[in-house]
Enzyme design. Sequence first.
Site, PDB file in Angstrom:
ATOM      1  N   TRP A 102     146.837  73.772  96.768  1.00  0.00           N
ATOM      2  CA  TRP A 102     147.389  72.607  96.066  1.00  0.00           C
ATOM      3  C   TRP A 102     147.247  72.740  94.563  1.00  0.00           C
ATOM      4  O   TRP A 102     148.146  72.365  93.813  1.00  0.00           O
ATOM      5  CB  TRP A 102     146.788  71.300  96.591  1.00  0.00           C
ATOM      6  CG  TRP A 102     147.262  71.007  97.979  1.00  0.00           C
ATOM      7  CD1 TRP A 102     146.520  70.999  99.126  1.00  0.00           C
ATOM      8  CD2 TRP A 102     148.628  70.714  98.374  1.00  0.00           C
ATOM      9  NE1 TRP A 102     147.331  70.723 100.198  1.00  0.00           N
ATOM     10  CE2 TRP A 102     148.612  70.542  99.789  1.00  0.00           C
ATOM     11  CE3 TRP A 102     149.837  70.596  97.696  1.00  0.00           C
ATOM     12  CZ2 TRP A 102     149.777  70.246 100.511  1.00  0.00           C
ATOM     13  CZ3 TRP A 102     150.996  70.301  98.423  1.00  0.00           C
ATOM     14  CH2 TRP A 102     150.952  70.123  99.814  1.00  0.00           C
ATOM     15  N   ASP A 172     143.516  65.442  91.528  1.00  0.00           N
ATOM     16  CA  ASP A 172     144.337  65.215  92.725  1.00  0.00           C
ATOM     17  C   ASP A 172     143.378  64.949  93.886  1.00  0.00           C
ATOM     18  O   ASP A 172     142.875  65.870  94.510  1.00  0.00           O
ATOM     19  CB  ASP A 172     145.191  66.462  92.992  1.00  0.00           C
ATOM     20  CG  ASP A 172     145.970  66.348  94.305  1.00  0.00           C
ATOM     21  OD1 ASP A 172     145.848  65.315  94.999  1.00  0.00           O
ATOM     22  OD2 ASP A 172     146.702  67.308  94.633  1.00  0.00           O
ATOM     23  N   LYS A 196     146.426  60.832 103.975  1.00  0.00           N
ATOM     24  CA  LYS A 196     145.214  61.475 104.460  1.00  0.00           C
ATOM     25  C   LYS A 196     144.090  60.468 104.635  1.00  0.00           C
ATOM     26  O   LYS A 196     143.612  60.268 105.725  1.00  0.00           O
ATOM     27  CB  LYS A 196     144.789  62.597 103.516  1.00  0.00           C
ATOM     28  CG  LYS A 196     145.559  63.886 103.729  1.00  0.00           C
ATOM     29  CD  LYS A 196     146.547  64.171 102.660  1.00  0.00           C
ATOM     30  CE  LYS A 196     147.412  65.390 102.988  1.00  0.00           C
ATOM     31  NZ  LYS A 196     147.955  66.002 101.789  1.00  0.00           N
TER      32      LYS A 196
HETATM   33  C1  LIG Z   1     148.771  66.656 101.005  1.00  0.00           C
HETATM   34  C2  LIG Z   1     148.404  67.009  99.615  1.00  0.00           C
HETATM   35  C3  LIG Z   1     149.369  67.055  98.592  1.00  0.00           C
HETATM   36  C4  LIG Z   1     150.842  66.812  98.830  1.00  0.00           C
HETATM   37  O1  LIG Z   1     151.097  65.520  99.198  1.00  0.00           O
HETATM   38  P1  LIG Z   1     152.605  65.006  99.412  1.00  0.00           P
HETATM   39  O2  LIG Z   1     152.389  63.550  99.604  1.00  0.00           O
HETATM   40  O3  LIG Z   1     153.124  65.707 100.637  1.00  0.00           O
HETATM   41  O4  LIG Z   1     153.387  65.335  98.216  1.00  0.00           O
HETATM   42  C5  LIG Z   1     148.940  67.352  97.312  1.00  0.00           C
HETATM   43  N1  LIG Z   1     147.646  67.597  97.045  1.00  0.00           N
HETATM   44  C6  LIG Z   1     146.692  67.583  98.009  1.00  0.00           C
HETATM   45  C7  LIG Z   1     145.276  67.850  97.648  1.00  0.00           C
HETATM   46  C8  LIG Z   1     147.044  67.285  99.323  1.00  0.00           C
HETATM   47  O5  LIG Z   1     146.106  67.252 100.278  1.00  0.00           O
END
Ligand SMILES: *Cc1c(COP(=O)(O)O)cnc(C)c1O
Length: 360
Positions: A102, A172, A196
Amino acid sequence: MERVYNFSAGPAALPQEVLVQAQEEMLNWQGCGMSVMEMTHRGQEFMEIVAQAERDLRDLLQIPTNYKVLFLQGGASSQFTMVPMNLLRGKRCADYVSTGQWSEKAIREAQRYCTVNVAASAEADDFRSIPPQTQWRLDPRAAYVHYTPNETIDGVEFNWVPDTDGVPLVADMSSNILSRPVAMSSYGLVYAGAQKNIGSAGLTIVVVRDDLLGEVLPGTPTLFDYRVHANNASMYNTPPTYAIYIAGLVFKWLKHLGGIAEIERRNIEKAARLYAVIDDSDFYHCSTAKADRSRMNVPFTLKNAALDEVFLKQAKSCGLVQLKGHRVVGGMRASIYNAMPSNGVNALIDFMLEFEKTHD
Ligand SMILES: *Cc1c(COP(=O)(O)O)cnc(C)c1O
């Protein structure tokens, strides 16, 4: 069919209590005669839902009053774009720390807008550890420092907060928000997709210090400007109303449970038990550095990869699903977010021990 234990990395399992409440309120939310899905976002009922969700989130994360909470769409991936568009503020470069898949995606997107200084990267170690801050090369001219506190695919997690010497820190937190305490004042901006640890897909939460808003890149689309959302209480256009409602139920669930301190206690306990089973056996293996292991996403391999398919199939027949590792890294991955009950981890452990006994 009975409900299974769902170890999906995302969209992920939700607390059963939340789903039951959503079901009870599906046709008629608190006597108003309609579903939350059918409500105008400008009506009093929905305004109440979003205001309560924000209050509970502020409460849980102890968000200071000089931070805005935004309820957006577009996923965490849109934030890979929105962060540089909003936070460069006339500067030309930004620091990024790469600890996994990511981080890499965030870097590639930011490179469209600025010079990215990769201040540290764990790529040479196959993203199995987190480079200590003593090895970072931060650029004092950077507009911000971006990092990924929990790498969902690689299963590494920071258990410390970087020190950026006053440069705004951007995180993030898609896969570990609300799983442990955060000192929000250490951050300039935090973002997380909801699917998540917050709720259902379609909602992305941004928490941003208000003095960082105001100077976007020329040509920034209206909907990519944080200020627009902040000035309109996330109602410039139609927000993801139902996803906000579900997030609000999850926040209430967390508060009733005892808040972040209690969920962190449970998360530490769940992860420790699962890693112990992996470490105590020669049949399962986890190559992540012990100090940097994620509490949320537990990647592991079987000694004999030829057994992977059998493992997944038998697990599924025992009601344990979505254990396949990400296609980039292979092997297995058990995502054990806040909503995964201790009994789910117990069931997985029992299955793993039994599988080892019969296949070693
Ligand atoms: C799942 C995830 C993303 C992407 O998320 P989307 O909602 O599919 O754009 C980005 N960063 C991390 C750390 C993730 O776990």
